[in-house]
Every structure is written in structure tokens, then in C-alpha cells.
Design a protein around this motif. Sequence first.
Motif, PDB file in Angstrom:
ATOM      1  N   GLU A  90       1.042  -1.377  -0.475  1.00  0.00           N
ATOM      2  CA  GLU A  90       0.036   0.301  -0.352  1.00  0.00           C
ATOM      3  C   GLU A  90       0.745   0.834   0.407  1.00  0.00           C
ATOM      4  N   GLU A  91       1.962   0.807   0.853  1.00  0.00           N
ATOM      5  CA  GLU A  91       2.808   2.627   1.006  1.00  0.00           C
ATOM      6  C   GLU A  91       3.675   2.611  -0.408  1.00  0.00           C
ATOM      7  N   ASN A  93       4.068   3.043  -4.741  1.00  0.00           N
ATOM      8  CA  ASN A  93       2.868   3.393  -5.799  1.00  0.00           C
ATOM      9  C   ASN A  93       2.823   2.857  -6.992  1.00  0.00           C
ATOM     10  N   PHE A 128      -1.468   5.706 -14.766  1.00  0.00           N
ATOM     11  CA  PHE A 128      -1.048   5.247 -13.336  1.00  0.00           C
ATOM     12  C   PHE A 128      -0.055   4.925 -12.618  1.00  0.00           C
ATOM     13  N   LYS A 130       1.639   6.675 -11.119  1.00  0.00           N
ATOM     14  CA  LYS A 130       2.502   7.354  -9.884  1.00  0.00           C
ATOM     15  C   LYS A 130       1.447   7.084  -8.340  1.00  0.00           C
ATOM     16  N   PHE A 131       0.415   6.289  -8.782  1.00  0.00           N
ATOM     17  CA  PHE A 131      -1.323   6.121  -8.296  1.00  0.00           C
ATOM     18  C   PHE A 131      -0.298   4.767  -7.287  1.00  0.00           C
ATOM     19  N   TYR A 132      -0.586   5.912  -5.643  1.00  0.00           N
ATOM     20  CA  TYR A 132      -1.136   4.168  -5.247  1.00  0.00           C
ATOM     21  C   TYR A 132      -1.867   3.273  -5.290  1.00  0.00           C
ATOM     22  N   LYS A 134      -4.702   2.292  -3.428  1.00  0.00           N
ATOM     23  CA  LYS A 134      -5.794   2.787  -2.644  1.00  0.00           C
ATOM     24  C   LYS A 134      -6.096   3.444  -3.775  1.00  0.00           C
ATOM     25  N   GLN A 135      -5.756   4.314  -4.441  1.00  0.00           N
ATOM     26  CA  GLN A 135      -6.300   4.682  -5.359  1.00  0.00           C
ATOM     27  C   GLN A 135      -6.984   4.578  -6.822  1.00  0.00           C
ATOM     28  N   LEU A 136      -6.952   3.210  -6.904  1.00  0.00           N
ATOM     29  CA  LEU A 136      -7.018   2.663  -7.799  1.00  0.00           C
ATOM     30  C   LEU A 136      -8.552   2.071  -7.219  1.00  0.00           C
ATOM     31  N   SER A 137      -9.216   1.400  -8.933  1.00  0.00           N
ATOM     32  CA  SER A 137     -10.626   0.384  -8.536  1.00  0.00           C
ATOM     33  C   SER A 137     -10.282  -0.874  -8.360  1.00  0.00           C
TER      34      SER A 137
END
Length: 312
Positions: A90-91, A93, A128, A130-132, A134-137
Motif C-alpha cells: 500500500e505504501e 505506488n 497510473f 504514480k498512483f497508490y 488505495k487510489q485504484l479501482s
Amino acid sequence: MEKIVEVKNLTKEYKTLKAINDLSFEVKKGEILGLLGPNGSGKSTTINCLLSLLNFQHGSIKIWDKEMRPDAYDIKAKIGVIFQEVAVFEELNVYDNINYFCGLYITDKNLRQIYVEEAIDFVGLQDFKKFYPKQLSGGLLRRLNIACGIAHKPELIFFDEPTVAVDPQSRNSILDGIKRLREQGATIVYTTHYMEEVEILCDRIIILDKGRILAQGTCDQLKELTKIEEKITVEVSDFPQKLIDEIQTFSNVLQVRYENNHCVIIYKKGKNNLEEFIDYLKHHHIIYHKIFSERPTLNDVFLELTGKELRD
């Protein structure tokens, strides 16, 4: 065809329970092998034994003609695993997650960078990076999970329920990706609860129950095992019970059921059943809305062999 996986007489026991009972099968190079079975059939236990995550009492497992052991790192380096439960950090990306898992096998930083970028492109996560998590569907998270499992370019890949709880677009993307992996030379072992995925993807199928193989073969070969020749479904507002009872007495009828304004007749033989059934409806002045015929499905085979719905 070259054997990638060879399992002989595999037995795994938990006290009085035999989770796997004298199981033997092979996985050939370049094929997609589907493992089907109700919950508790031994699918996950089999895969965990293949990966040397579980000890077993009897039998042997060879991968690339070498005995599979917990310390067989040369073999494990060529294997990719995508479990049902998403396993990412989770921490980190998207890019760093893939880079971490790829780095477990690829130490050359320049080569690893190329592999990571290729994995991102492969699963369609270019926008995506740089997305973490928790930000993903849910669908994008599944794609990330796959990218982490295949970034090091494994030759043998295990997929365990990779499309559970994803949207149709992501599901189609995942299935297309699995086909491309096979086209690129990967050998794949695939477990799922979705029969249509097995029919679309798999070259060969093994149906397990209680740790034993009930049947194996291509989709068409398995369909030949069923007693069902044809299934006719008719949408009708009212279907008298006396007609249902009468149809059930026909020599070529295996089963009749009527519920939710749909009458389903399962035939065990015959080639002109639809035409004859339409004539029967007209003779009895039954007004129907829709009617269609279909050949036996893989789900019909599964139910006939196991007596269970796949999600039991």
C-alpha cells in the motif's frame, strides 16, 4: 509436446482429510490448463504444493524435469504467481510495486527498468504509474497485481481467480492479456469460477472434486461426457403441469422444469427436438414469447459430474 509440469500420485493429508488423493497430471509447454472444481475440491492445495508452499505426504512434482523443492530457486525464478487475493504494498505506488517484485528476480537495474515499463504497458497502467493502490479501482488493482506477477517474464504462470469482482472492461482486458502471454510463449495454469472464461481461454481442462480428477480433456471432449444432447428453453406465461408431466414421459427427454415463466427441457437424444417441440406447443395452443435451443455447456458437464454448482 514438451512437459513443463509433471505431477505423479500426489497426496496431501490433513489428519483424517485427504485434500489431494493420488493426483496425477501434466501441463504441456505453451498451453493454458484450466483447473475447475467446487470449493474444497483441492485446487488451491494442488497449486500450493506445485509451488512448494505446502509439504505433501506422497507423490512427486517435477517442473522442467527437475524435482520441485522449497529451495529450487532456479525453477521459481521462471514462475509467476497471481493469487486471488491482491498482494501489493500500500505504501508503494504502481511503478515502485512492480519494480520491487521484478527486482526479486532481475538484479540488473537497466534491464529491470525495461521490464517494468513493458509490464505497465502490457496491463494498460501507463496513466497510473504514480498512483497508490488505495487510489485504484478494483479492476486496476487486479491489473497491478498481474503486472507484479509477470514483470520478470516468467515462463510458467499460475492465475488463481484473477477476474473476481472486477468490472467487465477490466475483465476483458485481463483475459486478452492472458491470451497474449500464451502467444508470447508462456505456459499457464488457470483457476476460475467462471465457466465462460474456461471455454474462451483454456486448451485443456481438469475437473477436480475431493482431491481427485473426475474428468479431463478439451472443452469439446468434456461436453461429450454429458448425457445431455440438447437443451430447449421457452419463455411462456403459463405452462400447465399436466403438459410438464406428459413431456417428462417422452423417451428422449431427461428432465423438464418450469420456473419464473421459463420452461427448460433437457433432451438426452434426438436431432429435431426444437421443431417437434414447437409443433407440440402449437397443438396444445400454448403461446410463447421466446424459444431457443443450445448444446450442452461446460456448466452442464460440471453439474453432472460433481452434482454441485461451481460456487457451492
